[in-house]
Write a protein that holds these residues in place. Structure first.
Motif: not given
Length: 224
Positions: A187-198
């Motif tokens: 739902r939240d596109a802003a969390l995609i790069p966070v998910a990749e980094r983590l």
């Protein structure tokens, strides 16, 4: 290795360590290294406090400079090497103070210390500097022996379930030879790069491919 990240030095270090005292003679040190198949030994004083480390490089000065005719300039430039070439005991051979690490330090911290000081292993000590183990470069690589199933479970638990509690059912986590692929809609596109980094920060992950999309971007036609 089924523990959650981050792993620490305590998880991978070797607890049984060969060490010598300050008065250990040259040949005894060489024999200990050969017997235990190590490239360096901690030097202990008192109740096991690490005061230095003798490495192969420290010992090789004796052989390297054996038949060299020293010049005054050469001696000044390599004063420490000439001193070690003439040493017969650990006290005069060791590099001191020793570069050490705590058992609770993260693996990246240990790796940075090794790279910064150009050493292959680090004595692991407690708050009083007493030897508890040793960690080597090969020990730090143990995290890459984690199974794909173990990595997938951690990524799903600590990344997907934590950051995408609503859309987690639509996310697929696959791992092959340590390489993680994330696919699905969130739902939240802003969390995609966070998910990749983590996901990339999970100990033992070799690489990450993040193919997550958000509804607002899913219908956008790709650029030519």
């Amino acid at each position: 290795m089924n523990r959650r990240s981050p792993h620490t030095v305590n998880d991978v270090m070797t607890s049984t360590v060969v060490a010598v005292g300050p008065e250990a003679p040259f040949k005894e040190i060489v024999a200990a290294m050969k017997e235990w198949q190590v490239t360096a030994v901690p030097v202990l004083e008192g109740e096991g406090r690490v005061v230095g480390v003798v490495s192969e490089a420290d010992l090789l000065a004796k052989e390297e400079l054996r038949d060299e005719e020293p010049t005054m300039i050469g001696q000044k430039e390599r004063l420490a090497d000439y001193a070690k070439a003439g040493a017969v005991a650990a006290r005069d051979l060791m590099s001191s103070p020793a570069v050490t690490v705590r058992a609770g330090a993260t693996l990246p911290r240990a790796a940075r210390l090794m790279a910064e000081h150009r050493v292959k292993r680090l004595p692991v000590v407690d708050e009083q500097g007493v030897l508890k183990g040793i960690v080597s470069r090969s020990d730090l690589l143990k995290v890459f022996l984690r199974t794909d199933e173990d990595l997938a479970a951690e990524v799903r638990r600590d990344v997907v379930d934590r950051f995408f509690p609503v859309s987690r059912g639509a996310i697929r986590v696959s791992v092959e030879k340590g390489c993680v692929t994330l696919t699905g809609s969130v739902r939240d596109a802003a969390l995609i790069p966070v998910a990749e980094r983590l996901t990339r920060a999970v100990e033992g992950v070799v690489d990450v491919r993040c193919d997550l999309i958000a509804p607002m971007t899913a219908d956008v036609a790709p650029r030519p």
